[in-house]
Write a protein that holds these residues in place. Sequence first.
Motif, PDB file in Angstrom:
ATOM      1  N   CYS A  54       0.858  -1.189   0.000  1.00  0.00           N
ATOM      2  CA  CYS A  54       0.000   0.000   0.000  1.00  0.00           C
ATOM      3  C   CYS A  54       0.896   1.243   0.000  1.00  0.00           C
ATOM      4  O   CYS A  54       1.849   1.326   0.781  1.00  0.00           O
ATOM      5  CB  CYS A  54      -0.894  -0.020   1.238  1.00  0.00           C
ATOM      6  SG  CYS A  54      -1.792   1.514   1.516  1.00  0.00           S
ATOM      7  N   TYR A  56       0.351   4.110   1.069  1.00  0.00           N
ATOM      8  CA  TYR A  56       0.226   4.972   2.246  1.00  0.00           C
ATOM      9  C   TYR A  56       0.721   4.324   3.541  1.00  0.00           C
ATOM     10  O   TYR A  56       1.401   4.968   4.324  1.00  0.00           O
ATOM     11  CB  TYR A  56      -1.240   5.399   2.430  1.00  0.00           C
ATOM     12  CG  TYR A  56      -1.760   6.232   1.285  1.00  0.00           C
ATOM     13  CD1 TYR A  56      -1.239   7.502   1.037  1.00  0.00           C
ATOM     14  CD2 TYR A  56      -2.761   5.762   0.437  1.00  0.00           C
ATOM     15  CE1 TYR A  56      -1.697   8.279  -0.013  1.00  0.00           C
ATOM     16  CE2 TYR A  56      -3.237   6.530  -0.619  1.00  0.00           C
ATOM     17  CZ  TYR A  56      -2.701   7.787  -0.838  1.00  0.00           C
ATOM     18  OH  TYR A  56      -3.151   8.547  -1.887  1.00  0.00           O
ATOM     19  N   CYS A  57       0.348   3.041   3.765  1.00  0.00           N
ATOM     20  CA  CYS A  57       0.713   2.432   5.063  1.00  0.00           C
ATOM     21  C   CYS A  57       1.764   1.322   4.940  1.00  0.00           C
ATOM     22  O   CYS A  57       2.244   0.823   5.937  1.00  0.00           O
ATOM     23  CB  CYS A  57      -0.525   1.900   5.777  1.00  0.00           C
ATOM     24  SG  CYS A  57      -1.164   0.375   5.057  1.00  0.00           S
ATOM     25  N   CYS A  88      -3.335   0.652  -3.024  1.00  0.00           N
ATOM     26  CA  CYS A  88      -3.805   1.131  -1.732  1.00  0.00           C
ATOM     27  C   CYS A  88      -4.628   0.042  -1.050  1.00  0.00           C
ATOM     28  O   CYS A  88      -5.459  -0.593  -1.702  1.00  0.00           O
ATOM     29  CB  CYS A  88      -4.669   2.353  -2.029  1.00  0.00           C
ATOM     30  SG  CYS A  88      -5.295   3.190  -0.622  1.00  0.00           S
ATOM     31  N   CYS A  92      -6.862   2.360   3.769  1.00  0.00           N
ATOM     32  CA  CYS A  92      -6.304   3.660   3.377  1.00  0.00           C
ATOM     33  C   CYS A  92      -7.060   4.279   2.197  1.00  0.00           C
ATOM     34  O   CYS A  92      -6.848   5.437   1.870  1.00  0.00           O
ATOM     35  CB  CYS A  92      -4.830   3.530   3.012  1.00  0.00           C
ATOM     36  SG  CYS A  92      -3.795   3.075   4.397  1.00  0.00           S
ATOM     37  N   HIS A 109      -3.178  13.175   3.440  1.00  0.00           N
ATOM     38  CA  HIS A 109      -3.698  11.830   3.735  1.00  0.00           C
ATOM     39  C   HIS A 109      -2.556  10.899   4.141  1.00  0.00           C
ATOM     40  O   HIS A 109      -2.654  10.178   5.139  1.00  0.00           O
ATOM     41  CB  HIS A 109      -4.422  11.295   2.495  1.00  0.00           C
ATOM     42  CG  HIS A 109      -5.048   9.954   2.686  1.00  0.00           C
ATOM     43  ND1 HIS A 109      -5.995   9.702   3.655  1.00  0.00           N
ATOM     44  CD2 HIS A 109      -4.878   8.770   2.033  1.00  0.00           C
ATOM     45  CE1 HIS A 109      -6.371   8.433   3.588  1.00  0.00           C
ATOM     46  NE2 HIS A 109      -5.701   7.847   2.616  1.00  0.00           N
ATOM     47  N   VAL A 113      -2.182   8.995   7.706  1.00  0.00           N
ATOM     48  CA  VAL A 113      -2.059   7.531   7.808  1.00  0.00           C
ATOM     49  C   VAL A 113      -0.785   7.163   8.560  1.00  0.00           C
ATOM     50  O   VAL A 113      -0.802   6.332   9.469  1.00  0.00           O
ATOM     51  CB  VAL A 113      -2.070   6.873   6.397  1.00  0.00           C
ATOM     52  CG1 VAL A 113      -1.669   5.403   6.483  1.00  0.00           C
ATOM     53  CG2 VAL A 113      -3.445   7.008   5.750  1.00  0.00           C
ATOM     54  N   LYS A 117      -0.689   5.096  12.156  1.00  0.00           N
ATOM     55  CA  LYS A 117      -0.052   3.773  12.269  1.00  0.00           C
ATOM     56  C   LYS A 117       1.225   3.819  13.109  1.00  0.00           C
ATOM     57  O   LYS A 117       1.956   2.836  13.172  1.00  0.00           O
ATOM     58  CB  LYS A 117       0.316   3.239  10.868  1.00  0.00           C
ATOM     59  CG  LYS A 117      -0.850   3.207   9.894  1.00  0.00           C
ATOM     60  CD  LYS A 117      -1.517   1.857   9.868  1.00  0.00           C
ATOM     61  CE  LYS A 117      -2.725   1.877   8.965  1.00  0.00           C
ATOM     62  NZ  LYS A 117      -3.508   0.674   8.999  1.00  0.00           N
TER      63      LYS A 117
END
Length: 183
Positions: A54, A56-57, A88, A92, A109, A113, A117
């Motif tokens: 992902c 984002y995370c 993604c 997320c 964003h 995130v 986390k």
Amino acid sequence: MAVYNTSSDSANTAVRAFLTKVGEFYFGASFNTASGKGKAVWAKIKEQDFNGCCAYCGDSSSTLQVEHHLMFNRTEYGLHHPGNVVPCCKGCNKRTRKADKSFSNWEEHLLAVCYQKGQADKFESRKIIIQAHIKNFHYPELTASEKHAIRVIANSLYDNIKIESDKSLGLYKELDKAFNKEI
Ligand SMILES: [Zn+2]
């Protein structure tokens, strides 16, 4: 699949279809992430640019969805183009909102995130990977006039589809009245 459809839904779909066409115009090919050449491009983005994680995370355990980091709607007018899609996870793929309820842009964003986390230290490196991806796929650097033109056309399309959709019920009522008179 939506079970309740409003005239705004159809108008938003029309706007996304327009943003898809403009994105494909700049890409120079169709970009259907579910089949053919588009699917191969999407696989390359996922595996090579993002290492199956992902954007984002960093999670690699769940199914990765297509996310337009410049939002694919009337807020940001992001185009459907390889340079504007990142893998993604489901969690997320729900854009965070700011205090004034407006949607966060992709950098905000990403930051939210990373903090949620407990991975604040990863923010810069993930941001650099997304920026490199945008560049690698030559996402068009639109001028202010081009952005303005896209906005004007998308808004006109949205209004026209919404009006047509709303008008249909009025039309049905009129016709129905006429049919009832015939009996
Ligand atoms: Zn994620």
